[in-house]
Motif scaffolding. Structure first.
Motif, PDB file in Angstrom:
ATOM      1  N   ARG A   1      10.236   2.093  99.341  1.00 40.39           N
ATOM      2  CA  ARG A   1      10.494   0.657  99.303  1.00 40.39           C
ATOM      3  C   ARG A   1      11.956   0.470  98.933  1.00 40.39           C
ATOM      4  O   ARG A   1      12.422   1.048  97.954  1.00 40.39           O
TER       5      ARG A   1
ATOM      6  N   ASN B   1      20.043   2.736  90.923  1.00 41.88           N
ATOM      7  CA  ASN B   1      19.500   1.988  89.785  1.00 41.88           C
ATOM      8  C   ASN B   1      18.531   2.820  88.950  1.00 41.88           C
ATOM      9  O   ASN B   1      17.840   2.313  88.094  1.00 41.88           O
ATOM     10  N   ARG B   2      18.476   4.118  89.183  1.00 46.16           N
ATOM     11  CA  ARG B   2      17.622   4.992  88.373  1.00 46.16           C
ATOM     12  C   ARG B   2      18.415   5.501  87.178  1.00 46.16           C
ATOM     13  O   ARG B   2      19.627   5.659  87.253  1.00 46.16           O
ATOM     14  N   LEU B   3      17.694   5.800  86.125  1.00 45.43           N
ATOM     15  CA  LEU B   3      18.345   6.320  84.920  1.00 45.43           C
ATOM     16  C   LEU B   3      18.432   7.832  85.042  1.00 45.43           C
ATOM     17  O   LEU B   3      17.426   8.525  85.004  1.00 45.43           O
TER      18      LEU B   3
ATOM     19  N   ILE C   1      20.733   8.897  80.179  1.00 40.96           N
ATOM     20  CA  ILE C   1      19.991   9.237  78.962  1.00 40.96           C
ATOM     21  C   ILE C   1      20.946   9.748  77.895  1.00 40.96           C
ATOM     22  O   ILE C   1      20.857   9.377  76.722  1.00 40.96           O
TER      23      ILE C   1
ATOM     24  N   ALA D   1      13.601   0.635  95.484  1.00 40.84           N
ATOM     25  CA  ALA D   1      12.814  -0.165  94.536  1.00 40.84           C
ATOM     26  C   ALA D   1      11.541   0.620  94.229  1.00 40.84           C
ATOM     27  O   ALA D   1      11.165   1.512  94.997  1.00 40.84           O
ATOM     28  N   ASP D   2      10.902   0.318  93.114  1.00 38.50           N
ATOM     29  CA  ASP D   2       9.685   1.045  92.736  1.00 38.50           C
ATOM     30  C   ASP D   2       8.597   0.837  93.779  1.00 38.50           C
ATOM     31  O   ASP D   2       8.410  -0.274  94.272  1.00 38.50           O
TER      32      ASP D   2
END
Lengths: 390, 374
Positions: free
Chosen positions: A87, A120-122, A127, A79-80
């Motif tokens: 986190r 969950n990261r792009l 892209i 998570a961010d």
């Protein structure tokens, strides 16, 4: 998953301190994590976690305080968080439950155990997917603007009831009169000559729709047709005209617009394109510069076609009457001059004046019919807005 | 419901905790620059992802009492919200067109009042967009959330807007206070209900002279950025200092001159970019005339030159985009949040989760109608 607790003890720290939020309350719990088959989160035995529960917490929350929670490594996602903190969340825990690790060694160990941590990261592929879909959307919108909307405008126009077109024309007429000062020229003799000219053209063109011709007192040299059969001749153009044929050609051109219902078609077309292009650039109302530029490029090519057709109509009518189609071209040339050097042809809503003159000259034949207006009628028309006033 | 009544049960008032912003400026610049480039390539569709990335960056670097916040919104939600908003807006635009035709038949430009309807829609969008953002804001594993009605808010905003129009903007501070009170009363952190204690009179006392001087700024327009920066700083400070969640109180110590530099830097960059773009246009035209030997007045006809101009224009817009995001979003955020203090944070030490996620429809409307609000 296949690494055992024994491996973990060799490879790195077997556990360490962390901060845990259970996702049910904002209570900050100091915990110890242990790298077992799954990630074991245990309340720090010494810290009296449960005694912190104050009167604010409802009983459902305090009953949730568990001494140990375990998270499967494959369910753990990043998570961010700010710098220096790892986190993580867990798919099988409450969605807002968070574990924060500030010890670099423990964080590194956890990262090495969670293969799907950054799911969950792009990434680059994500892209590329966005770019690909946007290009596809752009292409489809361009195709729709170039092919589907003109077709829709052609097909929809005959379906629009005459009554609605009439109303549209009424609305536009009110605005037009406000913009041009609104003085209507209606000297009796001039109006009679004007009606005669229109009627002659209308009969020759075989148009049975009701035409309401009006001359407006404004020095702007132009003429226009509104939906529902209204034709406006602006006095500026009348002042520049030298023969009745010149005005007749222009009026026949406007009758052509009426016959083809060009205003209605253009309305559907313009509305559709500005909406779609606005959609593309994220502004439905369509106001920014890019939208304006691409819109004028697309819609002007469409209106150039309509103008071309109206010119053809005008040439036909004039030939049938045995009068010169070239006269209109000469009048236009007198008004605009040579256009080729000044404006960009692909942006212009009309074909270039010199091209139109050339086309009309090619269709020119010696006059065979009788003049459309007598000299007295012509001078009455010229002075329809009052003597000596342009 | 009155959470404030718990406060007296915590006798020792702890000192206020500062809010810190730990974001790296270089990181943000790279984020914004890459986003601008991708926005160009995707003809604007990337905006949903860029906005989300920017919020994730800002939220996750804002640290309150040692714990950073988190933004859990995702770009796909914004995209879907935008598409939904379109599906609703299209028939409305069509109806708007038909009604305006009818109205214009009776009197020219009689359809102007319909614009008021769109204003109401914009206010609705502002409320719902805030609701979306708030429900995606998480701190210590508990999310903020919002109830209340977007239309009730739009109705209030319209009435206050009418009053502001009638009083030439003099009533603006009271409008701000009343609308913020509505928003904050319907905002929650878990089970802690929010409220807004800022008074219109307070804001009026701080800003009335700016209102009086605003005609001066129109004549002496170089003064306008000073006025705007001064007003913005005072408004930020007033707004933040009025925010409450239960017994938690926020206090801003933002100096009134804090934003001068940022606005002037943006103006400086704007001028610099305009000069560079102008020089580029001139150079292109000059070189083109040299090479092709064409007369100056035929230059506007040449397609290759227009393409070169187009590239220059786009480059300028994109750089300006990055400059605005860097100074007006990131730097303002860093400056404002860095001068925040939170009192009574102990009231938020053990708050239970409540509230549901809101859809991104409001954000979609705000995007479709081109309105901005906070």
């Amino acid at each position: 998953m296949d690494s055992t607790a024994a491996d973990a003890a060799v490879a790195g720290p077997g556990g360490g301190p962390a901060i845990y939020f259970d996702g049910l309350s904002s209570r900050r719990q100091e915990v110890v994590v242990a790298f077992k088959e799954a990630l074991e989160i245990t309340a720090d035995g010494l810290s009296p976690v449960s005694s912190q529960v104050s009167s604010q917490v409802s009983s459902s929350v305090s009953s949730q305080v568990s001494s140990s929670v375990s998270w499967a490594y494959s369910d753990i996602r990043r998570a961010d968080s700010g710098p220096g903190t790892l986190r993580v969340a867990c798919l099988s825990a409450p969605s807002l439950a968070r574990l924060e690790i500030r010890d670099a060694a423990v964080a590194a160990e956890l990262m090495s155990r969670c293969a799907l941590l950054g799911d969950n990261r792009l990434g680059g592929r994500g892209i590329a997917k966005i770019v690909g879909w946007s290009l596809a959307a752009t292409i489809s919108i361009v195709v729709v603007v170039l092919f589907a909307i003109p077709l829709a405008a052609d097909r929809l126009t005959p379906l629009v009831p005459e009554a609605f077109e009439q109303r549209l024309g009424d609305a536009a007429a009110v605005q037009l009169k406000t913009l041009f000062g609104g003085r209507v020229c209606d000297t009796a003799a001039g109006q009679a000559a004007f009606s005669k000219l229109i009627d002659t053209l209308r009969k020759s063109a075989d148009l049975d729709l009701l035409v309401q011709p009006t001359v407006l007192a404004t020095p702007i040299p132009n003429a226009l047709a509104l939906p529902g059969g209204r034709i406006y001749l602006l006095n500026g153009l009348l002042a520049k005209a030298e023969t009745p044929d010149e005005i007749a050609g222009v009026l026949a051109h406007e009758l052509g617009h009426l016959k083809h219902r060009d205003s209605m078609r253009e309305l559907i077309y313009n509305g559709g394109t500005s909406f779609l292009i606005g959609l593309l650039f994220g502004d439905v109302t369509g106001s920014s510069a890019v939208i304006f530029a691409s819109r004028s490029l697309v819609t002007s090519s469409y209106s150039r076609d309509a103008e071309q057709n109206a010119d053809t109509f005008s040439i036909d009518v004039m030939q049938r009457l045995g009068r010169s189609p070239k006269a209109m071209g000469e009048l236009l040339f007198r008004v605009t001059g040579k256009e080729g050097n000044r404006s960009l042809s692909i942006l212009a809503g009309h074909p270039l004046t010199e091209d139109r003159l050339k086309r009309m000259s090619e269709a020119d034949r010696p006059a065979s019919g009788s003049p459309l207006l007598t000299d007295t009628e012509w001078s009455a028309l010229k002075s329809i807005c009052g003597p000596g006033k342009s | 419901m009155n959470q404030a009544s718990f406060v007296p049960q915590h006798p020792p008032a702890l000192p206020p905790v500062p809010v810190a912003f730990s974001g790296n400026r270089g990181d943000f610049f790279r984020l914004a620059a890459r986003g601008a480039a991708l926005e160009l390539v995707t003809v604007g569709f990337y905006r949903f992802w860029l906005v989300t990335d920017i919020r994730r960056h800002l939220w996750s670097h804002t640290v309150v009492d040692g714990d950073a916040a988190e933004y859990t919104g995702r770009a796909k939600e914004l995209l879907i919200g935008f598409l939904f908003a379109l599906a609703i807006l299209v028939p409305i635009y069509l109806a708007y067109f038909l009604i305006s035709v009818e109205a214009e038949r009776y009197k020219a430009f009689a359809s102007f009042p319909l614009v008021v309807g769109f204003y109401a829609f914009g206010q609705f969008a502002i409320y719902r967009a805030r609701r979306y953002r708030l429900t995606r804001t998480v701190w210590r594993g508990v999310r903020f959330w919002m109830d209340g009605s977007g239309w009730a808010y739009a109705w209030r905003a319209m009435l206050w807007g009418l009053l502001a129009l009638l009083t030439l903007g003099l009533i603006f501070p009271w409008r701000e206070a009343a609308l913020e009170r509505y928003k904050m009363q319907h905002s929650y952190y878990g089970e802690l209900q929010g409220s807004f204690e800022g008074r219109g009179w307070e804001l009026f006392k701080r800003c009335w002279w700016l209102w009086l001087l605003s005609p001066v700024a129109i004549v002496l327009f170089p003064l306008a950025p000073f006025f705007y920066a001064e007003f913005k700083a005072r408004e930020w400070r007033w707004w933040l200092s009025g925010i409450r969640f239960g017994g938690v109180r926020v206090e801003s110590t933002l100096p009134r001159t804090a934003l001068y530099g940022l606005y002037w830097k943006v103006i400086g960059w704007f001028m610099l970019l305009s000069i560079v773009t102008g020089a580029y246009f001139g150079l292109c035209g000059f070189l083109f005339a040299k090479i092709s030997g064409a007369e100056p007045d035929t230059l506007t006809k040449s397609i290759p030159l227009l393409i070169l101009f187009g590239i220059g224009y786009l480059a300028m817009i994109l750089s300006l985009n990055v400059v605005m995001r860097l100074y007006l979003q990131r730097d303002v955020w860093a400056k404002v949040s860095g001068l925040l203090q939170v009192h009574g944070i102990e009231a938020a030490a053990n708050v239970a989760v409540r509230g549901d996620l809101a859809s991104a429809l409001g954000e979609g409307f705000a995007d479709g109608l081109d309105v901005a609000g906070f």
